[in-house]
Design a protein around this motif. Structure first.
Motif, mmCIF file in Angstrom:
data_model
loop_
_atom_site.group_PDB
_atom_site.id
_atom_site.type_symbol
_atom_site.label_atom_id
_atom_site.label_comp_id
_atom_site.label_asym_id
_atom_site.label_seq_id
_atom_site.Cartn_x
_atom_site.Cartn_y
_atom_site.Cartn_z
ATOM 1 N N HIS A 52 0.563 -10.456 -12.868
ATOM 2 C CA HIS A 52 -0.972 -10.838 -12.705
ATOM 3 C C HIS A 52 -1.135 -11.044 -11.109
ATOM 4 N N ALA A 53 -0.176 -11.483 -10.388
ATOM 5 C CA ALA A 53 -0.610 -11.343 -8.755
ATOM 6 C C ALA A 53 -0.783 -9.934 -8.323
ATOM 7 N N TYR A 54 0.061 -9.020 -8.889
ATOM 8 C CA TYR A 54 -0.030 -7.599 -8.399
ATOM 9 C C TYR A 54 -1.590 -7.215 -8.636
ATOM 10 N N ARG A 55 -1.802 -7.354 -9.991
ATOM 11 C CA ARG A 55 -3.301 -7.155 -10.571
ATOM 12 C C ARG A 55 -4.304 -7.654 -9.686
ATOM 13 N N GLN A 56 -4.155 -8.837 -9.305
ATOM 14 C CA GLN A 56 -5.241 -9.413 -8.416
ATOM 15 C C GLN A 56 -5.362 -8.786 -7.106
ATOM 16 N N ARG A 57 -4.164 -8.235 -6.384
ATOM 17 C CA ARG A 57 -4.117 -7.769 -5.014
ATOM 18 C C ARG A 57 -4.729 -6.239 -5.740
ATOM 19 N N TYR A 58 -4.367 -5.400 -6.639
ATOM 20 C CA TYR A 58 -4.996 -4.367 -6.911
ATOM 21 C C TYR A 58 -6.633 -4.194 -6.889
ATOM 22 N N ALA A 59 -7.065 -5.412 -7.500
ATOM 23 C CA ALA A 59 -8.328 -5.727 -7.718
ATOM 24 C C ALA A 59 -9.165 -5.907 -6.609
ATOM 25 N N VAL A 72 -8.232 0.665 7.760
ATOM 26 C CA VAL A 72 -7.030 0.116 7.148
ATOM 27 C C VAL A 72 -7.596 -1.248 6.470
ATOM 28 N N ILE A 73 -7.109 -1.352 5.061
ATOM 29 C CA ILE A 73 -7.405 -2.721 4.529
ATOM 30 C C ILE A 73 -6.486 -3.657 4.706
ATOM 31 N N SER A 74 -6.935 -4.602 4.979
ATOM 32 C CA SER A 74 -6.078 -5.960 5.288
ATOM 33 C C SER A 74 -6.039 -6.908 4.263
ATOM 34 N N ILE A 75 -4.929 -7.134 3.530
ATOM 35 C CA ILE A 75 -4.690 -8.065 2.232
ATOM 36 C C ILE A 75 -4.089 -9.171 2.394
ATOM 37 N N PRO A 76 -4.267 -10.276 1.650
ATOM 38 C CA PRO A 76 -3.317 -11.378 1.713
ATOM 39 C C PRO A 76 -2.024 -11.177 0.933
ATOM 40 N N LYS A 77 -1.104 -12.133 1.133
ATOM 41 C CA LYS A 77 -0.001 -11.982 0.392
ATOM 42 C C LYS A 77 -0.080 -12.314 -0.949
ATOM 43 N N LEU A 78 0.859 -11.954 -1.765
ATOM 44 C CA LEU A 78 0.773 -12.314 -3.170
ATOM 45 C C LEU A 78 0.245 -13.781 -3.484
ATOM 46 N N SER A 79 -0.337 -14.070 -4.599
ATOM 47 C CA SER A 79 -0.535 -15.161 -4.950
ATOM 48 C C SER A 79 0.567 -16.021 -5.762
ATOM 49 N N TYR A 80 1.471 -15.219 -5.899
ATOM 50 C CA TYR A 80 2.768 -15.700 -6.658
ATOM 51 C C TYR A 80 3.962 -15.150 -6.255
ATOM 52 N N THR A 81 4.760 -15.516 -5.766
ATOM 53 C CA THR A 81 6.107 -15.082 -5.374
ATOM 54 C C THR A 81 7.238 -15.081 -6.338
ATOM 55 N N VAL A 83 10.658 -15.377 -8.455
ATOM 56 C CA VAL A 83 11.655 -16.111 -8.150
ATOM 57 C C VAL A 83 13.092 -15.776 -8.734
ATOM 58 N N THR A 84 13.041 -14.924 -9.998
ATOM 59 C CA THR A 84 13.962 -14.312 -10.796
ATOM 60 C C THR A 84 14.397 -13.035 -10.476
ATOM 61 N N GLU A 85 15.635 -12.645 -10.880
ATOM 62 C CA GLU A 85 15.971 -11.069 -10.754
ATOM 63 C C GLU A 85 15.381 -10.062 -11.789
ATOM 64 N N TYR A 86 14.236 -10.986 -12.534
ATOM 65 C CA TYR A 86 13.671 -9.709 -13.536
ATOM 66 C C TYR A 86 12.338 -9.274 -12.842
ATOM 67 N N SER A 87 11.950 -9.776 -11.813
ATOM 68 C CA SER A 87 10.548 -9.251 -11.280
ATOM 69 C C SER A 87 11.116 -8.356 -9.807
ATOM 70 N N LEU A 88 10.400 -7.271 -9.721
ATOM 71 C CA LEU A 88 10.678 -6.469 -8.649
ATOM 72 C C LEU A 88 9.503 -6.903 -7.509
ATOM 73 N N HIS A 89 9.734 -7.161 -6.280
ATOM 74 C CA HIS A 89 9.020 -7.580 -5.379
ATOM 75 C C HIS A 89 9.078 -7.254 -3.868
ATOM 76 N N TRP A 90 8.319 -6.280 -3.451
ATOM 77 C CA TRP A 90 8.508 -5.987 -2.070
ATOM 78 C C TRP A 90 7.208 -6.250 -1.264
ATOM 79 N N GLU A 91 6.916 -7.182 -0.250
ATOM 80 C CA GLU A 91 5.756 -7.471 0.286
ATOM 81 C C GLU A 91 5.589 -6.592 1.418
ATOM 82 N N ILE A 92 4.137 -6.393 1.259
ATOM 83 C CA ILE A 92 3.638 -5.156 2.396
ATOM 84 C C ILE A 92 4.076 -5.903 3.833
#
Length: 117
Positions: A52-59, A72-81, A83-92
């Motif tokens: 959901h957080a990534y979809r918000q970012r893409y929108a 260059v587009i400047s965007i905020p951090k993800l709204s949700y970080t 916390v488990t090993e089941y989600s891949l996450h690389w912050e820009i």
């Protein structure tokens, strides 16, 4: 000799041991199942929130593209970080040519994205 020892054990004792073994096996299976359900459900919730957080970012990126700005587009951090090993996450980062920023550039066909601070 083994047969003689086996004959010394009362029949009721062997039946009660079988029932005890059966109860232990059932408890182990039940506890394993409960643990698995808890672990999987936690991972699924985390993965869905991350998605959901990534979809918000893409929108947000698509909204900025529709504005027609050629920078260059400047965007905020993800709204949700995640916390488990089941989600891949690389912050820009602030570098538009760093990983994973350049992937956004290729996918959205823009000059780049950076992290808004």
């Amino acid at each position: 000799m083994i047969i003689a020892i086996g004959r010394c054990v009362p029949e009721n004792l062997s039946k009660s041991l079988k029932q005890q073994d059966n109860k232990i096996i059932r408890m182990v299976v039940l506890l394993s199942l409960i643990f698995s359900v808890c672990k999987i459900s936690t991972g699924m919730i985390d993965a869905l929130c991350t998605d959901h957080a990534y979809r918000q970012r893409y929108a947000l990126i698509e909204k900025e593209i529709k504005k027609g700005e050629e920078q260059v587009i400047s965007i905020p951090k993800l709204s949700y970080t995640p916390v488990t090993e089941y989600s891949l996450h690389w912050e820009i980062t602030n570098d538009p040519n760093a990983y994973p920023n350049y992937l956004y550039k290729q996918y959205f066909k823009i000059k780049g994205v950076t992290l808004r601070e």
